[in-house]
Design a protein around this motif. Sequence first.
Motif, mmCIF file in Angstrom:
data_model
loop_
_atom_site.group_PDB
_atom_site.id
_atom_site.type_symbol
_atom_site.label_atom_id
_atom_site.label_comp_id
_atom_site.label_asym_id
_atom_site.label_seq_id
_atom_site.Cartn_x
_atom_site.Cartn_y
_atom_site.Cartn_z
ATOM 1 N N PRO A 73 0.813 -1.225 0.000
ATOM 2 C CA PRO A 73 0.000 0.000 0.000
ATOM 3 C C PRO A 73 0.841 1.267 0.000
ATOM 4 O O PRO A 73 1.969 1.285 0.497
ATOM 5 C CB PRO A 73 -0.813 -0.110 1.297
ATOM 6 C CG PRO A 73 -0.134 -1.132 2.124
ATOM 7 C CD PRO A 73 0.678 -2.000 1.234
ATOM 8 N N LEU B 187 -4.339 -0.391 10.757
ATOM 9 C CA LEU B 187 -4.173 0.730 9.816
ATOM 10 C C LEU B 187 -2.821 0.632 9.113
ATOM 11 O O LEU B 187 -2.709 0.881 7.911
ATOM 12 C CB LEU B 187 -4.296 2.071 10.552
ATOM 13 C CG LEU B 187 -5.699 2.500 10.989
ATOM 14 C CD1 LEU B 187 -5.631 3.817 11.755
ATOM 15 C CD2 LEU B 187 -6.626 2.659 9.777
ATOM 16 N N ASP B 188 -1.804 0.252 9.882
ATOM 17 C CA ASP B 188 -0.464 0.150 9.291
ATOM 18 C C ASP B 188 -0.436 -0.867 8.147
ATOM 19 O O ASP B 188 0.220 -0.647 7.124
ATOM 20 C CB ASP B 188 0.563 -0.237 10.365
ATOM 21 C CG ASP B 188 1.947 -0.386 9.775
ATOM 22 O OD1 ASP B 188 2.458 0.604 9.225
ATOM 23 O OD2 ASP B 188 2.506 -1.508 9.814
ATOM 24 N N GLN B 189 -1.170 -1.965 8.331
ATOM 25 C CA GLN B 189 -1.217 -2.971 7.255
ATOM 26 C C GLN B 189 -1.815 -2.384 5.981
ATOM 27 O O GLN B 189 -1.603 -2.891 4.891
ATOM 28 C CB GLN B 189 -2.047 -4.184 7.704
ATOM 29 C CG GLN B 189 -1.312 -5.029 8.738
ATOM 30 C CD GLN B 189 -2.258 -5.923 9.539
ATOM 31 O OE1 GLN B 189 -3.460 -6.001 9.259
ATOM 32 N NE2 GLN B 189 -1.712 -6.594 10.543
ATOM 33 N N ARG B 190 -2.566 -1.301 6.122
ATOM 34 C CA ARG B 190 -3.166 -0.635 4.958
ATOM 35 C C ARG B 190 -2.369 0.603 4.541
ATOM 36 O O ARG B 190 -2.844 1.427 3.768
ATOM 37 C CB ARG B 190 -4.615 -0.264 5.280
ATOM 38 C CG ARG B 190 -5.525 -1.471 5.273
ATOM 39 C CD ARG B 190 -6.723 -1.348 6.172
ATOM 40 N NE ARG B 190 -7.557 -2.555 6.083
ATOM 41 C CZ ARG B 190 -7.272 -3.712 6.691
ATOM 42 N NH1 ARG B 190 -6.197 -3.811 7.451
ATOM 43 N NH2 ARG B 190 -8.049 -4.758 6.551
ATOM 44 N N ALA C 120 -8.734 7.691 3.269
ATOM 45 C CA ALA C 120 -8.058 6.394 3.434
ATOM 46 C C ALA C 120 -8.065 6.001 4.914
ATOM 47 O O ALA C 120 -8.250 4.827 5.260
ATOM 48 C CB ALA C 120 -6.625 6.471 2.903
ATOM 49 N N THR D 126 -11.651 4.825 5.720
ATOM 50 C CA THR D 126 -11.883 3.483 5.164
ATOM 51 C C THR D 126 -11.196 2.445 6.035
ATOM 52 O O THR D 126 -11.769 1.408 6.375
ATOM 53 C CB THR D 126 -11.338 3.406 3.714
ATOM 54 O OG1 THR D 126 -11.923 4.468 2.980
ATOM 55 C CG2 THR D 126 -11.633 2.085 3.058
ATOM 56 N N GLY D 127 -9.944 2.743 6.422
ATOM 57 C CA GLY D 127 -9.185 1.837 7.293
ATOM 58 C C GLY D 127 -9.912 1.620 8.612
ATOM 59 O O GLY D 127 -10.006 0.487 9.102
ATOM 60 N N GLN E 200 -12.739 -0.710 8.300
ATOM 61 C CA GLN E 200 -12.272 -2.101 8.206
ATOM 62 C C GLN E 200 -11.885 -2.636 9.588
ATOM 63 O O GLN E 200 -12.157 -3.779 9.923
ATOM 64 C CB GLN E 200 -11.097 -2.193 7.229
ATOM 65 C CG GLN E 200 -11.572 -2.010 5.788
ATOM 66 C CD GLN E 200 -10.452 -1.766 4.793
ATOM 67 O OE1 GLN E 200 -9.323 -1.446 5.191
ATOM 68 N NE2 GLN E 200 -10.758 -1.880 3.521
#
Length: 421
Positions: free
Chosen positions: A37, A366-369, A408, A411-412, A415
Amino acid sequence: MAIVDVTDQDRDTRGTGFDVDRIREDFPILRTRLDGPQLVYLDNAATSQKPRLVIDAVSDYYANTNANIHRGVHRLSVQATDAYENARGKIQRFIGAERREEIVFVRGTTEAVNLIAQTFGRTHIDRDDEVIISTMEHHSNIVPWQLLCEERGARLRVVPINDDGEFLLDEYENLLNDRTKLVAVTHIANALGTINPVERIVELAHARGVRVLIDGAQAVPHTEVDVRRIDCDFYAFSAHKMFGPTGVGALYGKLDLLESLPPYQSGGDMIKSVTFEKTIYNDLPHRLEAGTPNIAGAIGFGAAVDYLTAIGMDNIASYEDDLLRYGTKVLSAIPEVRLIGTAREKASVLSFVLEGIHPHDVGTILDQRGVAVRTGHHCSQPVMQRFKVPATARASLALYNTRSEIDALATGLRQVIEVFQ
Ligand code: PMP
């Protein structure tokens, strides 16, 4: 490597000539992809990213002018000294100080506060005297005063904040008394974003002859600072939060006050002459800058000031204000989000908790995104206690952030909520 899409709304929405697209191109790291990402960097209150101008100024110093300053007669040393002292002049003008001698280079805000605690504090604060701080301070504007008060037998008094995270001026007025020797408060709170009424805080203290230190770490990257208008006695800030290098910052102090301070650290450069019988100290500001300083850092700091000045602090403040309003609206639309810090006067920080989900889990997902936010107590544990939360997630904005990045984040967060449902 693509840059995050910037919507039309992001571009020069206010007719100021502020072009976020152009600004983003100045920051090489914003093109980074983290294992997939695109990086959405929302941790600017911890440290900001660096524009090419700053990176080049630092590497140009090491590549072309590296030498120690002040003592050399050779050309490189003279050039390095000029660059270092020029940076001091830029910082002086940037915060509206009257004289360049009023700017002392330090390692950062933390060192600036410690410097004042150990010099002004040790000479002006005695048994039963009082130092006033507020609930919303960063630990680096709490612990140095706690240590000083323990050492001197003095008392720390704390101005409370309301449920929006606002400084309570009435309570402050009540705390000011004949034993008050110093007020040390933040200009903008790092965990809440509250902008404090620093001019009024100073005015009320000065009416009683009390000196004031302002912690400006979170203010200088976001708003125009004029130390003469604020009329504070000391103002502390760090380069790395305003697009400059780490390990360097500045302490502003009114000249007569700085003149009256005893030495802080001792060694080379802070002296005029040394014999075993007597040492004569150097003039300001060198008297408070012992040892070889962070020369490259100071030069990069000067370049960061050039960068901000070229864009214009008014343009930055108005763009970021728009972004903060947008972020507040977008996050408030998520029912599980509780914003911590809803002051009327607020800058650049969206601190929040998600009901039933630990902030560390929020940060990790969030970091994974690709979205970088900070989670924890943000070195402001008394703020966490005040709002009865162990920690918050904090998205902190800078001039290169966009509405798309806030989308973003939202959205995160949706999720994250789904994962925990
Ligand atoms: N004060 C405030 C309000 C801050 O946000 C910070 C950094 N988070 C500091 C002081 C300390 O700054 P530094 O670590 O650069 O010394």
